[in-house]
Design a protein around this motif. Structure first.
Motif, mmCIF file in Angstrom:
data_model
loop_
_atom_site.group_PDB
_atom_site.id
_atom_site.type_symbol
_atom_site.label_atom_id
_atom_site.label_comp_id
_atom_site.label_asym_id
_atom_site.label_seq_id
_atom_site.Cartn_x
_atom_site.Cartn_y
_atom_site.Cartn_z
ATOM 1 N N UNK A 271 0.840 -1.203 0.000
ATOM 2 C CA UNK A 271 0.000 0.000 0.000
ATOM 3 C C UNK A 271 0.874 1.252 0.000
ATOM 4 N N UNK A 272 1.995 1.209 0.732
ATOM 5 C CA UNK A 272 2.927 2.341 0.738
ATOM 6 C C UNK A 272 3.529 2.545 -0.647
ATOM 7 N N UNK A 273 3.845 1.453 -1.333
ATOM 8 C CA UNK A 273 4.348 1.563 -2.701
ATOM 9 C C UNK A 273 3.298 2.199 -3.610
ATOM 10 N N UNK A 274 2.032 1.867 -3.377
ATOM 11 C CA UNK A 274 0.952 2.453 -4.175
ATOM 12 C C UNK A 274 0.841 3.947 -3.926
ATOM 13 N N UNK A 275 1.024 4.370 -2.675
ATOM 14 C CA UNK A 275 0.986 5.801 -2.357
ATOM 15 C C UNK A 275 2.094 6.528 -3.117
ATOM 16 N N UNK A 276 3.281 5.950 -3.102
ATOM 17 C CA UNK A 276 4.422 6.600 -3.756
ATOM 18 C C UNK A 276 4.263 6.593 -5.278
ATOM 19 N N UNK A 277 3.778 5.494 -5.820
ATOM 20 C CA UNK A 277 3.605 5.424 -7.285
ATOM 21 C C UNK A 277 2.487 6.338 -7.761
ATOM 22 N N UNK A 278 1.511 6.614 -6.880
ATOM 23 C CA UNK A 278 0.410 7.520 -7.236
ATOM 24 C C UNK A 278 0.804 8.987 -7.111
ATOM 25 N N UNK A 279 1.941 9.246 -6.541
ATOM 26 C CA UNK A 279 2.418 10.621 -6.368
ATOM 27 C C UNK A 279 2.658 11.263 -7.732
ATOM 28 N N UNK A 280 2.223 12.493 -7.941
ATOM 29 C CA UNK A 280 2.498 13.179 -9.216
ATOM 30 C C UNK A 280 3.991 13.265 -9.483
ATOM 31 N N UNK A 281 4.359 13.375 -10.748
ATOM 32 C CA UNK A 281 5.781 13.418 -11.119
ATOM 33 C C UNK A 281 6.525 14.516 -10.394
#
Length: 331
Positions: free
Chosen positions: A249-259
């Motif tokens: 879930x933490x990886x998903x938060x980071x991957x969802x972060x805008x560029x």
């Protein structure tokens, strides 16, 4: 053979001996001179490589300052300071390469020295950084140590705190003084992350697994993770800091972060909540969008010489200060 001829023969032998001795001394002096000249040339070349490393510091200060001027409200991995890491830059007679790391994209171990903010079990003191380290150690798979995660986290706390009172499962002077090579706890800040190897439970294999997630900001208790510069490889740290948030879930938060990073902590908190994280709000001081501390690792070459340097930089508005330097190797 007459007496005069004998005298002339002896004189000739003496002259030849003196000439041979003078030639030997001259040769030795010539060799010594060549050695001194080579040493001087080597020193000049080494010094030039060192000055090239210092120039990398100046360049790092420049690119960080430009990033702040362009985006004063946040720092992220698409800014110039974070790009082109370790790409060799050609200079006259050599190369310069370096990498700038955000020291607020990791857990500052010195933050465990902060004043305890809460108590568990009535007498056990703790603070947010101590809690984060304990959870991080629990999250790391197959941690190669004979100590429990609780004992390791408590031992770091004991190493840093000012007193000699053992915390729960930790270790103070009596533990270390009983070893084959006795030593005392520091009861002070870490100067370098390598000091962790002196703490109970932190053998080289355990440290190797922990290193991607921790760092040291000397003489500073700052504990504020920049959610715009932490990477997916460090997701375990974010999971350790947020209740109910798994590593995936933490990886998903980071991957969802805008560029170009989150524009606000409210956006970050909302993403965390959507992924199952709890108790993270827009005013949570454990998280930030900007960073104040960076580490520059530089390698400069000149002719046949290589010079490595690690520099700690502090940002205060647009002022970038060099707080510390370490020559040789990296942190």
């Amino acid at each position: 053979m007459g007496p005069n001829q004998s005298s002339r023969g002896a004189a000739l032998i003496i002259v030849l001996f003196i000439v041979a001795l003078a030639a030997t001394i001259a040769a030795q002096m010539s060799i010594n001179l060549m050695v001194q000249v080579q040493k001087s040339a080597n020193y000049d070349d080494f010094r030039q490589a060192k000055w090239y490393a210092y120039s990398a510091e100046a360049l790092a200060q420049k690119v960080i300052r430009e990033s702040i001027e362009n985006e004063p409200d946040k720092m992220h991995l698409k800014q110039s300071w974070a790009l082109a890491a370790n790409t060799p830059f050609p200079v006259d007679g050599g190369t310069i390469s370096g990498e700038i790391k955000d020291l607020q994209a990791c857990l500052n171990l010195n933050a465990l020295r902060a004043e305890p903010s809460s108590a568990q079990g009535g007498y056990v003191k703790t603070n947010p950084a101590h809690k984060a380290l304990l959870e991080l150690l629990k999250e790391i798979d197959d941690l190669p140590t004979q100590e429990s995660e609780e004992a390791m986290a408590d031992s770091v706390f004991d190493w840093l705190d000012e007193d000699s009172i053992t915390m729960r499962s930790g270790a103070e002077e009596d533990e270390y003084l009983s070893r084959d090579v006795p030593y005392l706890t520091a009861n002070n800040f870490f100067a370098d992350v390598s000091e962790l190897r002196l703490v109970k439970g932190f053998n080289p294999l355990a440290m190797q697994k922990l290193m991607p997630y921790v760092c040291v900001i000397p003489d500073n208790e700052v504990f504020a993770l920049n959610v715009n510069t932490i990477t997916e490889e460090q997701a375990l740290l974010l999971a350790a800091m947020v209740e109910g948030l798994s590593e995936s879930a933490a990886q998903s938060v980071i991957s969802a972060r805008p560029e170009e990073g989150f524009d606000s902590l409210a956006d970050f908190a909302n993403e965390v909540t959507q992924q199952g994280g709890q108790n993270v709000t827009a005013d949570d001081n454990r998280f930030v969008l900007k960073s104040q501390y960076f580490q520059l690792q530089t390698t400069a070459t000149f002719v046949e010489f290589e010079f490595t340097m690690t520099s700690l930089l502090q940002v205060d508005n647009k002022n970038i200060t060099i707080l510390a330097r370490k020559f040789g190797g990296v942190q």
